[in-house]
Design an enzyme around this catalytic site. Structure first.
Site, PDB file in Angstrom:
ATOM      1  N   LYS A 280      -4.144  12.995  -7.170  1.00  0.00           N
ATOM      2  CA  LYS A 280      -5.200  11.979  -7.134  1.00  0.00           C
ATOM      3  C   LYS A 280      -6.620  12.546  -7.189  1.00  0.00           C
ATOM      4  CE  LYS A 280      -2.517   8.420  -4.758  1.00  0.00           C
ATOM      5  NZ  LYS A 280      -2.498   7.428  -3.666  1.00  0.00           N
TER       6      LYS A 280
ATOM      7  N   GLY B 164       4.710   0.147   3.935  1.00  0.00           N
ATOM      8  CA  GLY B 164       4.066   0.667   2.742  1.00  0.00           C
ATOM      9  C   GLY B 164       4.224  -0.196   1.508  1.00  0.00           C
TER      10      GLY B 164
ATOM     11  N   ASP C 287      -5.945   1.664  -4.962  1.00  0.00           N
ATOM     12  CA  ASP C 287      -5.377   1.865  -3.628  1.00  0.00           C
ATOM     13  C   ASP C 287      -6.177   1.165  -2.534  1.00  0.00           C
ATOM     14  OD1 ASP C 287      -3.088   3.324  -4.144  1.00  0.00           O
ATOM     15  OD2 ASP C 287      -4.069   5.265  -3.965  1.00  0.00           O
TER      16      ASP C 287
ATOM     17  N   LEU D 146       1.665   3.883   5.248  1.00  0.00           N
ATOM     18  CA  LEU D 146       1.622   3.799   3.791  1.00  0.00           C
ATOM     19  C   LEU D 146       2.892   4.348   3.143  1.00  0.00           C
ATOM     20  CD1 LEU D 146      -2.075   4.764   2.928  1.00  0.00           C
ATOM     21  CD2 LEU D 146      -1.146   2.668   3.924  1.00  0.00           C
TER      22      LEU D 146
ATOM     23  N   SER E 106       9.628   7.199  -6.199  1.00  0.00           N
ATOM     24  CA  SER E 106       8.687   6.121  -6.521  1.00  0.00           C
ATOM     25  C   SER E 106       9.396   4.811  -6.819  1.00  0.00           C
ATOM     26  CB  SER E 106       7.824   6.509  -7.724  1.00  0.00           C
ATOM     27  OG  SER E 106       6.967   5.436  -8.066  1.00  0.00           O
TER      28      SER E 106
END
Length: 274
Positions: free
Chosen positions: A72, A240, A109, A217, A20
């Protein structure tokens, strides 16, 4: 030091999480604004998600978290949903702690995905989408509001993908992942294929028209195999980082109560791609 004196912090949770770049983004903004606070990664496995949320709920210094693969959808069962994210996008990527300890889930998002496309007229345009997970839901939510045309979803389970089209009121079809691409004006990869540590995404891009846009992405690596193939064909590409920075900006303000500094995106990109 009491909890009230502790520096506020937020996190990004996922499994895996080492890839990340969100901590770099939020850390850059905190430093640029001279704000007291921290943003860090937290490796949370699926079996530990409920315990993580319960523990952080009681920490007044914790401002919330961003949520990435594979949480998610599962996280929606653990937090409040005043904006009916479950009934619209159907996936949450941001959890914000309120002063009373309640946790509100939302999704940044969709807006982050759409931001680099906002100047384009996509009304009626044919679209191809790879994947049918939480990120795909945000993409489809945004595409439906852009009034795109026929949407083809390529996914391991076409049946699951067909259900998503119906959910968002889009016309289209769902095909297997190895099916030929349609002549789409926009191709979006919302899957983890091509990400570092994941299988590659090998597609024949020849059916795409010369003015097509290819949007991946995945941001680790930034120049994925898909984007390299599209660039070699002379197609316009979107990486992304555009979505990542766009959704992070919305989350940052929710966590820390201030918008990111303006005019620093190129500097931030340089750090993220160093």
């Amino acid at each position: 030091m009491t909890a009230a004196d502790s520096a506020p912090y937020a996190e990004v949770i996922g499994d895996p999480i080492a890839q990340s770049k969100s901590p770099l983004i939020h850390g850059f903004w905190l430093d640029a604004l001279g704000m007291k606070g921290e943003y860090r990664p937290a490796h949370v496995k699926p079996d530990d998600l409920a315990a993580y949320i319960a523990e952080r709920r009681t920490d007044p210094a914790w401002r919330g978290c961003n949520v990435t693969i594979p949480h998610k959808i599962a996280v929606m069962d653990l937090v409040d949903d005043p904006g009916d994210i479950r009934g619209t996008i159907g996936a949450m990527n941001t959890i914000v702690r309120q002063r009373d300890g309640s946790l509100i889930g939302t999704n940044t998002d969709a807006a982050g995905f759409y931001s680099p496309l906002a100047e384009l007229d996509l009304e009626g345009a044919p679209v191809a989408l790879i994947g049918a997970g939480g990120a795909a839901r945000a993409v489809l939510f945004a595409l439906a509001r852009a009034n795109v045309g026929h949407v083809t979803i390529l996914n391991r389970s076409p049946l699951k993908a067909m259900g998503l089209l119906a959910t968002f009121g889009l016309k289209g079809d769902a095909v297997a992942l190895d099916a030929p691409l349609p002549p789409a004006a926009l191709l979006v990869n919302s899957s983890s294929l091509g990400m570092t540590g994941q299988p590659p995404l090998d597609l024949d891009l020849s059916p795409l028209p010369d003015d097509a846009i290819v949007y991946d992405l995945v941001y680790a690596p930034l120049m994925t195999g898909l984007l390299r193939a599209a660039d070699a064909r002379g197609l316009d590409i979107v990486d992304g980082l555009d979505m990542l920075i766009g959704q992070a900006a919305l989350a940052f303000e929710l966590f820390f109560g201030a918008p990111p500094p303006g005019g620093r995106d190129e500097e931030l990109r340089a750090i993220l791609t160093a």
